[in-house]
Enzyme design. Structure first.
Site, PDB file in Angstrom:
ATOM      1  N   SER A  97      -6.643  -5.946 -15.571  1.00  0.00           N
ATOM      2  CA  SER A  97      -7.055  -4.838 -16.444  1.00  0.00           C
ATOM      3  C   SER A  97      -7.263  -3.546 -15.665  1.00  0.00           C
ATOM      4  CB  SER A  97      -8.330  -5.230 -17.188  1.00  0.00           C
ATOM      5  OG  SER A  97      -9.355  -5.564 -16.267  1.00  0.00           O
ATOM      6  N   ALA A 119      -2.362  -0.426 -14.419  1.00  0.00           N
ATOM      7  CA  ALA A 119      -1.051  -0.974 -14.783  1.00  0.00           C
ATOM      8  C   ALA A 119      -1.179  -1.919 -15.978  1.00  0.00           C
ATOM      9  CB  ALA A 119      -0.433  -1.692 -13.580  1.00  0.00           C
ATOM     10  N   LYS A 161     -10.153 -11.106 -14.264  1.00  0.00           N
ATOM     11  CA  LYS A 161     -10.964 -11.981 -13.409  1.00  0.00           C
ATOM     12  C   LYS A 161     -12.470 -11.754 -13.560  1.00  0.00           C
ATOM     13  CE  LYS A 161     -10.831 -12.624  -8.360  1.00  0.00           C
ATOM     14  NZ  LYS A 161      -9.968 -12.366  -7.186  1.00  0.00           N
ATOM     15  N   GLY A 181      -9.226  10.167  -4.999  1.00  0.00           N
ATOM     16  CA  GLY A 181      -8.499  11.426  -4.786  1.00  0.00           C
ATOM     17  C   GLY A 181      -7.796  11.923  -6.017  1.00  0.00           C
ATOM     18  N   GLY A 182      -6.993  11.065  -6.646  1.00  0.00           N
ATOM     19  CA  GLY A 182      -6.330  11.507  -7.853  1.00  0.00           C
ATOM     20  C   GLY A 182      -4.983  10.868  -8.084  1.00  0.00           C
ATOM     21  N   GLU A 184      -2.825  16.816  -1.061  1.00  0.00           N
ATOM     22  CA  GLU A 184      -3.161  15.715  -0.154  1.00  0.00           C
ATOM     23  C   GLU A 184      -2.084  15.594   0.905  1.00  0.00           C
ATOM     24  OE1 GLU A 184      -3.986  12.177  -2.424  1.00  0.00           O
ATOM     25  OE2 GLU A 184      -6.011  12.870  -2.865  1.00  0.00           O
ATOM     26  N   ASP A 233      -4.497 -12.731  -5.692  1.00  0.00           N
ATOM     27  CA  ASP A 233      -4.283 -13.987  -6.442  1.00  0.00           C
ATOM     28  C   ASP A 233      -2.938 -14.042  -7.163  1.00  0.00           C
ATOM     29  OD1 ASP A 233      -6.954 -14.544  -5.803  1.00  0.00           O
ATOM     30  OD2 ASP A 233      -7.674 -13.691  -7.683  1.00  0.00           O
ATOM     31  N   HIS A 243      -5.932   2.937   5.405  1.00  0.00           N
ATOM     32  CA  HIS A 243      -6.426   4.297   5.163  1.00  0.00           C
ATOM     33  C   HIS A 243      -7.172   4.742   6.409  1.00  0.00           C
ATOM     34  CE1 HIS A 243      -8.223   7.783   3.332  1.00  0.00           C
ATOM     35  NE2 HIS A 243      -7.460   7.595   2.273  1.00  0.00           N
ATOM     36  N   ARG A 250      -0.451   8.755   6.711  1.00  0.00           N
ATOM     37  CA  ARG A 250      -1.636   7.918   6.918  1.00  0.00           C
ATOM     38  C   ARG A 250      -1.526   6.993   8.125  1.00  0.00           C
ATOM     39  NH1 ARG A 250      -3.470   6.385   0.732  1.00  0.00           N
ATOM     40  NH2 ARG A 250      -4.329   8.448   0.373  1.00  0.00           N
ATOM     41  N   HIS A 255      -5.975  -0.689   2.854  1.00  0.00           N
ATOM     42  CA  HIS A 255      -6.165   0.110   1.646  1.00  0.00           C
ATOM     43  C   HIS A 255      -5.179  -0.236   0.536  1.00  0.00           C
ATOM     44  CE1 HIS A 255      -7.442   3.519  -0.665  1.00  0.00           C
ATOM     45  NE2 HIS A 255      -6.277   4.133  -0.580  1.00  0.00           N
ATOM     46  N   ARG A 258       3.232   4.420   1.472  1.00  0.00           N
ATOM     47  CA  ARG A 258       3.023   5.095   0.187  1.00  0.00           C
ATOM     48  C   ARG A 258       2.483   6.507   0.389  1.00  0.00           C
ATOM     49  NH1 ARG A 258      -1.814   5.586  -3.188  1.00  0.00           N
ATOM     50  NH2 ARG A 258      -2.927   4.640  -1.457  1.00  0.00           N
TER      51      ARG A 258
HETATM   52  C1  LIG Z   1     -11.139   2.968  -2.778  1.00  0.00           C
HETATM   53  C2  LIG Z   1      -9.757   3.225  -3.304  1.00  0.00           C
HETATM   54  C3  LIG Z   1      -9.331   4.520  -3.548  1.00  0.00           C
HETATM   55  C4  LIG Z   1      -8.060   4.753  -4.047  1.00  0.00           C
HETATM   56  N1  LIG Z   1      -7.688   6.036  -4.337  1.00  0.00           N
HETATM   57  C5  LIG Z   1      -6.485   6.243  -4.924  1.00  0.00           C
HETATM   58  C6  LIG Z   1      -6.120   7.536  -5.367  1.00  0.00           C
HETATM   59  O1  LIG Z   1      -6.889   8.487  -5.267  1.00  0.00           O
HETATM   60  N2  LIG Z   1      -4.903   7.702  -5.934  1.00  0.00           N
HETATM   61  C7  LIG Z   1      -4.013   6.664  -6.093  1.00  0.00           C
HETATM   62  O2  LIG Z   1      -2.915   6.864  -6.613  1.00  0.00           O
HETATM   63  N3  LIG Z   1      -4.352   5.434  -5.686  1.00  0.00           N
HETATM   64  C8  LIG Z   1      -5.557   5.194  -5.128  1.00  0.00           C
HETATM   65  N4  LIG Z   1      -5.894   3.934  -4.737  1.00  0.00           N
HETATM   66  C9  LIG Z   1      -4.966   2.844  -5.009  1.00  0.00           C
HETATM   67  C10 LIG Z   1      -4.982   2.532  -6.497  1.00  0.00           C
HETATM   68  O3  LIG Z   1      -6.307   2.620  -6.973  1.00  0.00           O
HETATM   69  C11 LIG Z   1      -4.438   1.158  -6.790  1.00  0.00           C
HETATM   70  O4  LIG Z   1      -3.246   0.935  -6.119  1.00  0.00           O
HETATM   71  C12 LIG Z   1      -4.201   0.999  -8.285  1.00  0.00           C
HETATM   72  O5  LIG Z   1      -5.366   1.341  -8.988  1.00  0.00           O
HETATM   73  C13 LIG Z   1      -3.801  -0.423  -8.591  1.00  0.00           C
HETATM   74  O6  LIG Z   1      -3.813  -0.595  -9.980  1.00  0.00           O
HETATM   75  P1  LIG Z   1      -3.441  -2.013 -10.566  1.00  0.00           P
HETATM   76  O7  LIG Z   1      -3.580  -1.902 -12.039  1.00  0.00           O
HETATM   77  O8  LIG Z   1      -2.164  -2.473 -10.017  1.00  0.00           O
HETATM   78  O9  LIG Z   1      -4.545  -2.997  -9.951  1.00  0.00           O
HETATM   79  P2  LIG Z   1      -6.128  -3.008 -10.067  1.00  0.00           P
HETATM   80  O10 LIG Z   1      -6.685  -1.768 -10.580  1.00  0.00           O
HETATM   81  O11 LIG Z   1      -6.641  -3.509  -8.764  1.00  0.00           O
HETATM   82  O12 LIG Z   1      -6.371  -4.117 -11.176  1.00  0.00           O
HETATM   83  C14 LIG Z   1      -6.098  -5.472 -10.909  1.00  0.00           C
HETATM   84  C15 LIG Z   1      -6.661  -6.282 -12.051  1.00  0.00           C
HETATM   85  O13 LIG Z   1      -6.249  -7.640 -11.896  1.00  0.00           O
HETATM   86  C16 LIG Z   1      -7.362  -8.491 -12.095  1.00  0.00           C
HETATM   87  N5  LIG Z   1      -7.143  -9.735 -11.361  1.00  0.00           N
HETATM   88  C17 LIG Z   1      -6.971  -9.926 -10.031  1.00  0.00           C
HETATM   89  N6  LIG Z   1      -6.835 -11.247  -9.768  1.00  0.00           N
HETATM   90  C18 LIG Z   1      -6.914 -11.892 -10.945  1.00  0.00           C
HETATM   91  C19 LIG Z   1      -6.889 -13.265 -11.330  1.00  0.00           C
HETATM   92  N7  LIG Z   1      -6.762 -14.267 -10.437  1.00  0.00           N
HETATM   93  N8  LIG Z   1      -7.020 -13.562 -12.647  1.00  0.00           N
HETATM   94  C20 LIG Z   1      -7.201 -12.579 -13.587  1.00  0.00           C
HETATM   95  N9  LIG Z   1      -7.250 -11.277 -13.265  1.00  0.00           N
HETATM   96  C21 LIG Z   1      -7.097 -10.940 -11.972  1.00  0.00           C
HETATM   97  C22 LIG Z   1      -8.542  -7.679 -11.584  1.00  0.00           C
HETATM   98  O14 LIG Z   1      -9.738  -8.178 -12.102  1.00  0.00           O
HETATM   99  C23 LIG Z   1      -8.177  -6.290 -12.106  1.00  0.00           C
HETATM  100  O15 LIG Z   1      -8.548  -6.171 -13.451  1.00  0.00           O
HETATM  101  C24 LIG Z   1      -7.171   3.672  -4.249  1.00  0.00           C
HETATM  102  C25 LIG Z   1      -7.585   2.377  -3.997  1.00  0.00           C
HETATM  103  C26 LIG Z   1      -8.872   2.139  -3.531  1.00  0.00           C
HETATM  104  C27 LIG Z   1      -9.313   0.736  -3.268  1.00  0.00           C
END
Ligand SMILES: Cc1cc2nc3c(=O)[nH]c(=O)nc-3n(C[C@H](O)[C@H](O)[C@H](O)COP(=O)(O)OP(=O)(O)OC[C@H]3O[C@@H](n4cnc5c(N)ncnc54)[C@H](O)[C@@H]3O)c2cc1C
Length: 533
Positions: free
Chosen positions: A27, A30, A49, A62-63, A127, A223, A244, A289, A345, A380
């Site tokens: 959630s 993506a 999860k 950052g954004g 950035e 996972d 990072h 980076r 990161h 990236r």
């Molecule tokens: C501190 C930090 C700062 C960042 N800053 C930036 C930024 O400024 N700009 C940028 O573009 N990117 C940034 N990033 C990277 C970016 O946030 C992530 O790459 C992006 O949000 C990933 O989105 P996602 O939906 O793929 O995964 P996530 O947002 O990580 O969501 C993954 C989901 O999968 C669920 N999940 C995981 N394992 C399981 C399981 N076994 N069963 C059920 N559910 C599961 C989790 O609970 C979660 O809901 C940052 C990352 C971090 C950690």
């Protein structure tokens, strides 16, 4: 532990079986963006999860990069992304990212995301390695939280089923070997359930928790990538991890991210003598980076490193989250340099997908950080990952909406040998092993790698793998995934005898044209394969 489709053995008997048309796993940005778009046509269930907000997205500061500013264009964004990707970007995917980005971000705004504005106009920041000011932010440095808030509100207002505290363990297949659904630990009832669907969208995020120092939250244990691998999915570019350069480094404090936007706005890196050690390096504080992370790593051999905000006016207004978090640890960023160090990161690699998010397994799609179509290449560009989550989730929904799928039937699910003993106790001291894995990965498969170090990491992890028996508890299941992904990272990093982007080998310190290709690995492969995209 045995090499198998499943982390735990299970039987078809005695499972609760649930049906939905499309299952979205995760959630974050993506998963939720995909769920919202898919809900126009399908009955959608999101399994996640922990609680719906938790994940990397919520922590993004950052954004989000997008070519919406007047003096910018998708062509400039395309060029910067490719430059950062160190020769490995999938050019078609980058084109899609840059061109579809504006439309997806506008949609995000329509869905209720409130980005910061100046005189009512969107406020763009700059950035590292971006040639233009193109990074939208929200509430200063709480961009991810704001995006997540808006998406959660929309999901809650629609007929989308959300199951929190549902831990996805493994995929299940039908008799034809196609993905039919998932096996899930319902952490509320303590029972294992089967969820069957026409199609599954994997959006389970990254794996920063494999490393001792990471900006990622506790749940980022990879996972979904590990489960897909067990099911036979191809993984791509798993050796490319982004470290990072600037996370808070204080004893007892988490590796809290100090956003790249801080350096974008003028914060400087200093060594203990107060010298700006990035001064002589092209790009200085805003070099890519990996370059900044390695420069800091080198400095840290002799002395601590600091990020100095003193040349920024009112940093507390522009970076309220960083300001208040540092203050919690006794540091006022407006007057005192912050001790920092690098931290794992972002995962450039992941489940191999094409530009429509299709994996090599029928009915399985992937997007966001767990997926890899090569859009980020070997490194990236800052703030491109939130955009990646949006754009490629959107590509999946386009692809899925045009297809006809058949809902899996329980009687068509492949039966399994072996019965899960609910009372089985895991063999491992989980906390101890988790720490060991993180230390090994940090020291031997981290920022600076060598053949010898990677070999040592691999043999230590193999020992853990052979001795490990999981029990039906989340920390055990996570540990199994961490060991298996650690092995894959060590293996792919060992075979790539060059340095490129997020993969640096001090024994092969330069990029080599021969290696300008993507690594691909699936379960059962003796050797890593390579493809050009
Ligand atoms: C501190 C930090 C700062 C960042 N800053 C930036 C930024 O400024 N700009 C940028 O573009 N990117 C940034 N990033 C990277 C970016 O946030 C992530 O790459 C992006 O949000 C990933 O989105 P996602 O939906 O793929 O995964 P996530 O947002 O990580 O969501 C993954 C989901 O999968 C669920 N999940 C995981 N394992 C399981 C399981 N076994 N069963 C059920 N559910 C599961 C989790 O609970 C979660 O809901 C940052 C990352 C971090 C950690």
């Amino acid at each position: 532990m045995k090499d198998s489709d499943f982390l735990i053995p299970w039987s078809k008997d005695s499972l609760v079986v649930n049906y939905t048309e499309v299952l979205v796993l995760g959630s974050g940005i993506a998963g939720l963006f995909a769920a919202i778009k898919l809900s126009r046509k399908f009955d959608v269930t999101v399994l996640t999860k922990k609680n719906i907000m938790e994940g990397n997205t919520e922590h993004a500061q950052g954004g989000i990069a997008v070519a919406l500013n007047q003096d910018d264009s998708p062509e400039f964004h395309y060029g910067d992304t490719i430059l950062a990707g160190a020769g490995l970007c999938n050019l078609e995917a980058v084109k899609i990212l840059a061109e579809k980005g504006p439309e997806c971000v506008r949609r995000l705004i329509e869905l209720g995301t409130k980005f910061d504005r100046h005189d009512n106009e969107l406020d763009f920041t700059k950035e590292g390695a971006h040639s233009k000011r193109r990074v939208l932010h929200a509430r200063g440095d709480a961009t991810g939280e704001e995006i997540e808030r808006a998406l959660v509100e929309v999901v809650r207002s629609r007929l989308i089923t959300v199951k929190e505290n549902h831990y996805v363990i493994d995929f299940i297949k039908n008799h034809h070997g196609e993905i039919a659904g998932v096996l899930v630990l319902n952490q509320i009832s303590g029972k294992v359930e089967a969820w069957l669907a026409k199609a599954v969208v994997l959006a389970t995020g990254g794996l920063g928790q494999l490393y001792k120092h990471t900006t990622n939250p506790e749940l980022a244990t990879g996972d979904g990538i590990a489960a897909a691998y067990r099911a036979g999915a191809e993984l791509m570019d798993m050796e490319f991890i982004q470290f990072h350069p600037t996370a808070l480094l204080l004893p007892g404090a988490p590796s809290f991210l100090i956003s790249e936007a801080a350096r974008g706005e003028g914060a400087k890196l200093l060594n203990v003598r107060g010298e700006r050690f990035m001064e002589g390096i092209p790009g200085q504080e805003l070099a890519p980076r990996d370059v900044v992370a390695r420069a800091i790593w080198e400095q840290m051999k002799d002395s601590p490193v600091y990020l100095d905000f003193s040349c920024l006016e009112q940093p507390q207004d522009r970076f309220p989250t960083i300001y208040s978090t540092c203050l919690d640890y006794g540091i006022d960023i407006s007057t005192t340099p912050v001790p920092i160090g690098p931290a794992a990161h972002y995962m450039m690699g992941g489940v191999k997908v094409n530009n429509m998010g299709e994996t090599n397994l029928a009915n399985l799609y992937a997007c966001g950080e767990c997926a890899c179509n090569g859009v980020h290449g070997a490194n990236r560009l800052a703030s491109n990952s939130l955009l990646d989550g949006l754009v490629f989730a959107s590509m999946i929904t386009d692809s899925l909406s045009s297809k006809t799928f058949v809902l899996a039937k329980w009687e068509n699910v492949r039966p399994f040998k072996g019965v899960w003993d609910i009372n089985q106790k895991g063999s491992a001291d989980v906390q101890f092993l988790r720490k060991q894995i993180k230390d090994i990965m940090w020291e031997k498969a981290g920022i600076i790698r060598t053949q010898q170090g990677l070999l040592e990491a691999y043999s230590q992890l193999i020992k853990f793998w052979e001795e490990f028996t999981p029990s039906l508890e989340v920390p055990h299941l996570e540990l199994g995934n961490m060991i298996s992904l650690g092995l894959i990272i060590a293996k792919t990093a060992m075979e790539r005898e060059e340095s490129r982007g997020g993969h640096y080998r001090s024994d092969f310190p330069f990029a080599n044209k021969h290696w300008q290709k993507h690594s691909v690995l699936k379960r059962g492969d003796q050797h890593v394969g390579y493809v050009s995209i």
